[in-house]
Design an enzyme around this catalytic site. Structure first.
Site, PDB file in Angstrom:
ATOM      1  N   TYR A   2      44.092  43.031  43.502  1.00  0.00           N
ATOM      2  CA  TYR A   2      44.456  44.393  42.465  1.00  0.00           C
ATOM      3  C   TYR A   2      45.044  45.247  43.585  1.00  0.00           C
ATOM      4  O   TYR A   2      45.167  46.433  42.761  1.00  0.00           O
ATOM      5  CB  TYR A   2      43.875  44.318  42.120  1.00  0.00           C
ATOM      6  CG  TYR A   2      43.115  43.711  40.660  1.00  0.00           C
ATOM      7  CD1 TYR A   2      42.774  42.649  40.899  1.00  0.00           C
ATOM      8  CD2 TYR A   2      42.925  43.858  38.775  1.00  0.00           C
ATOM      9  CE1 TYR A   2      42.424  41.253  40.032  1.00  0.00           C
ATOM     10  CE2 TYR A   2      42.491  43.135  38.001  1.00  0.00           C
ATOM     11  CZ  TYR A   2      42.455  41.997  38.998  1.00  0.00           C
ATOM     12  OH  TYR A   2      42.059  41.277  37.361  1.00  0.00           O
ATOM     13  N   LYS A  24      37.471  31.749  48.898  1.00  0.00           N
ATOM     14  CA  LYS A  24      37.450  30.099  48.716  1.00  0.00           C
ATOM     15  C   LYS A  24      38.127  29.763  50.008  1.00  0.00           C
ATOM     16  O   LYS A  24      39.415  30.139  50.472  1.00  0.00           O
ATOM     17  CB  LYS A  24      38.896  30.601  48.427  1.00  0.00           C
ATOM     18  CG  LYS A  24      39.711  29.271  47.217  1.00  0.00           C
ATOM     19  CD  LYS A  24      39.156  28.224  47.137  1.00  0.00           C
ATOM     20  CE  LYS A  24      39.770  26.878  47.007  1.00  0.00           C
ATOM     21  NZ  LYS A  24      39.231  25.516  47.086  1.00  0.00           N
ATOM     22  N   ASP A  57      34.915  27.496  43.442  1.00  0.00           N
ATOM     23  CA  ASP A  57      35.258  26.088  42.254  1.00  0.00           C
ATOM     24  C   ASP A  57      34.707  26.021  42.019  1.00  0.00           C
ATOM     25  O   ASP A  57      33.628  25.173  40.674  1.00  0.00           O
ATOM     26  CB  ASP A  57      36.547  25.395  43.004  1.00  0.00           C
ATOM     27  CG  ASP A  57      36.613  25.298  44.194  1.00  0.00           C
ATOM     28  OD1 ASP A  57      35.723  25.849  44.928  1.00  0.00           O
ATOM     29  OD2 ASP A  57      37.129  24.449  44.502  1.00  0.00           O
ATOM     30  N   ASP A  80      34.740  36.532  32.322  1.00  0.00           N
ATOM     31  CA  ASP A  80      35.146  36.087  31.251  1.00  0.00           C
ATOM     32  C   ASP A  80      34.195  34.045  31.044  1.00  0.00           C
ATOM     33  O   ASP A  80      33.128  34.072  29.929  1.00  0.00           O
ATOM     34  CB  ASP A  80      36.237  35.528  31.196  1.00  0.00           C
ATOM     35  CG  ASP A  80      37.048  36.564  30.625  1.00  0.00           C
ATOM     36  OD1 ASP A  80      36.975  37.983  30.959  1.00  0.00           O
ATOM     37  OD2 ASP A  80      38.192  36.808  29.649  1.00  0.00           O
ATOM     38  N   ASP A  92      37.197  38.994  38.561  1.00  0.00           N
ATOM     39  CA  ASP A  92      37.743  38.853  36.559  1.00  0.00           C
ATOM     40  C   ASP A  92      37.272  37.543  35.878  1.00  0.00           C
ATOM     41  O   ASP A  92      37.002  37.254  35.040  1.00  0.00           O
ATOM     42  CB  ASP A  92      39.342  38.996  36.645  1.00  0.00           C
ATOM     43  CG  ASP A  92      39.859  39.714  35.998  1.00  0.00           C
ATOM     44  OD1 ASP A  92      39.108  39.904  34.286  1.00  0.00           O
ATOM     45  OD2 ASP A  92      40.464  39.132  35.173  1.00  0.00           O
TER      46      ASP A  92
HETATM   47  C1  IPM Z   1      38.705  43.359  33.212  1.00  0.00           C
HETATM   48  C2  IPM Z   1      40.381  42.777  32.498  1.00  0.00           C
HETATM   49  C3  IPM Z   1      41.592  44.086  33.554  1.00  0.00           C
HETATM   50  C4  IPM Z   1      40.735  43.453  34.877  1.00  0.00           C
HETATM   51  C5  IPM Z   1      43.062  43.765  33.218  1.00  0.00           C
HETATM   52  C6  IPM Z   1      43.488  44.626  31.713  1.00  0.00           C
HETATM   53  C7  IPM Z   1      44.220  44.538  34.106  1.00  0.00           C
HETATM   54  O1  IPM Z   1      40.798  42.074  32.455  1.00  0.00           O
HETATM   55  O2  IPM Z   1      38.817  44.647  33.748  1.00  0.00           O
HETATM   56  O3  IPM Z   1      38.741  42.053  33.292  1.00  0.00           O
HETATM   57  O4  IPM Z   1      41.573  42.004  35.109  1.00  0.00           O
HETATM   58  O5  IPM Z   1      40.454  43.711  36.116  1.00  0.00           O
HETATM   59 MN    MN Z   2      39.165  40.495  33.084  1.00  0.00          MN
END
Ligand code: IPM
Ligand code: MN
Ligand code: NAD
Length: 354
Positions: A134, A185, A218, A246, A242
């Site tokens: 990032y 990784k 992984d 999810d 990140d």
């Molecule tokens: C998160 C989001 C952000 C990230 C995006 C919007 C840049 O996905 O906060 O998880 O990748 O950090």
């Molecule tokens: Mn995210």
């Protein structure tokens, strides 16, 4: 008095931010010393003003005791330039190196995993939040031609890796099972992964009481789904964190319920936001789940020193989850606003009208 900057942002952001503010308002009228200012930043502002924030915008946000962001993302700004400036900009310029993303199953009906109880899905992801993939280093060459080239660097610094790992070991030390997993990784990405791995092994010697294990990322994804109960504290780099955020959210019922905090424990700066994005597929329909935003607000209340209020909010979320007072992503029928109102009612259930 604690002052909060609130950025509703794009898509479902304003819908869920309104419910977080409804909850904050309910606490405020009951005497909680908080006040907030809403900032209109988002895609609309960016397209209108040709910039994400006015001059000095970040400094203005930084002067608040906490910042709350609901969501960014709009098809009209495909490169997310505004979010990079505000969200990634805040993470970087306020040096919010800890991205804390708790994964907690509130009702067994919410997990897609068969036969799992709430006890089985209860861990925290600590994502390095200021470097890795990032850093925005790279560039393009011969854009639009068959020879186009794109380069995006991944950067790890010893200081950056050490401080997030130190935070993770400290966190694991005070966790009930004292269990820490670090995922990288380094089998394929030997330079950056290698720095993470070596630093982790070195630091583990300082924490003999912590059960510290390494997994390749992984394998971690596999094991998280197969047996989430094995995990308590997980630490990893920015992009990997990140992605598993999810995945973790999915295990606990989806993005509608996943909160996060961006912190610098040394400076006391904090930005709070749901893990989810602008959810364009449901934006404007009034069906977004406000729980992720409300639980992020609870993390903010804890951070601001209002543990009692934070606990009350979390208890209300748990109560609504148990009673099925939830939006359709969790199998309920409530609208975003109805879910927010139900949370407010649950905060003082059994204690008379509020
Ligand atoms: C998160 C989001 C952000 C990230 C995006 C919007 C840049 O996905 O906060 O998880 O990748 O950090
Ligand atoms: Mn995210
Ligand atoms: P998303 O998180 O916006 O949505 C993913 C899925 O989860 C969608 O099906 C959505 O409807 C659902 N969902 C998300 N939040 C929900 C909620 N509160 N209640 C019910 N369902 C919910 O991810 P995406 O679709 O990959 O991204 C959409 C936009 O948001 C993109 O522009 C992306 O860049 C952006 N984004 C922003 C952030 C942020 O601001 N922190 C985070 C992730 C994505």
């Amino acid at each position: 008095m604690k002052r909060i900057a609130i950025i509703p942002g794009d898509g479902i952001g304003p819908e869920v931010a309104s419910e977080a503010m409804r909850v904050l308002k309910r606490l405020q009228v009951r005497g909680l010393p908080v006040e907030w200012q809403v900032f209109p930043y988002g895609a609309e502002y960016y397209l209108r003003e040709n910039r994400a924030m006015p001059e000095g915008g970040m400094e203005e946000l930084a002067a608040f005791d906490a910042v709350f962001v609901a969501a960014f993302g709009d098809a009209r700004v495909p490169d997310m330039a505004h979010a990079r400036e505000i969200l990634l900009g805040a993470r970087r310029s306020l040096d919010l190196y800890v991205n804390e993303r708790p994964v907690r199953l509130l009702h067994e009906a919410f997990t897609p995993l068969k036969g799992r109880s709430c006890r089985d899905v209860d861990f925290v992801i600590l994502r390095e939040n200021t470097e890795g993939a990032y850093v925005g280093m790279g560039g393009r060459f011969k854009v639009g031609t068959p020879e186009e080239m794109a380069l995006q660097e991944v950067v790890a610094t010893r200081k950056g890796v050490q401080r997030i790992l130190r935070h993770a070991f400290e966190r694991a030390r005070s966790a009930p099972r004292r269990r820490l997993h670090m995922a990288d990784k380094h089998n394929a990405l030997e330079f950056v992964g290698g720095l993470w791995y070596r630093t982790f092994l070195e630091m583990a010697k300082d924490y003999p009481e912590v059960e510290a294990s390494h997994l390749y990322i992984d394998r971690l994804c596999h094991d998280l789904v197969r047996d989430p109960s094995a995990f308590e504290v997980i630490v990893t780099s920015n992009l990997l964190g990140d992605m598993i955020s999810d995945l973790g959210a999915a295990l606990a019922g989806g993005l509608g319920i996943a909160p996060s905090a961006n912190l610098n424990p040394e400076t006391g700066k904090g930005l709070f936001e749901p893990v989810h994005g602008a959810a364009p597929d449901i934006a404007g329909l009034g069906v977004a789940n406000p729980m992720a935003a409300v639980l992020s607000a609870a993390m903010m209340l804890d951070f601001l020193g209002f543990a009692e209020a934070a606990g009350r909010v979390r208890d209300a979320v748990r109560a609504c989850a148990t009673e099925g007072k939830v939006t359709r992503d969790l199998g309920g029928t409530l609208s975003t606003q109805e879910a927010g109102k139900a949370l407010c009612e649950a905060m003082w259930a059994g204690q008379g009208a509020s």
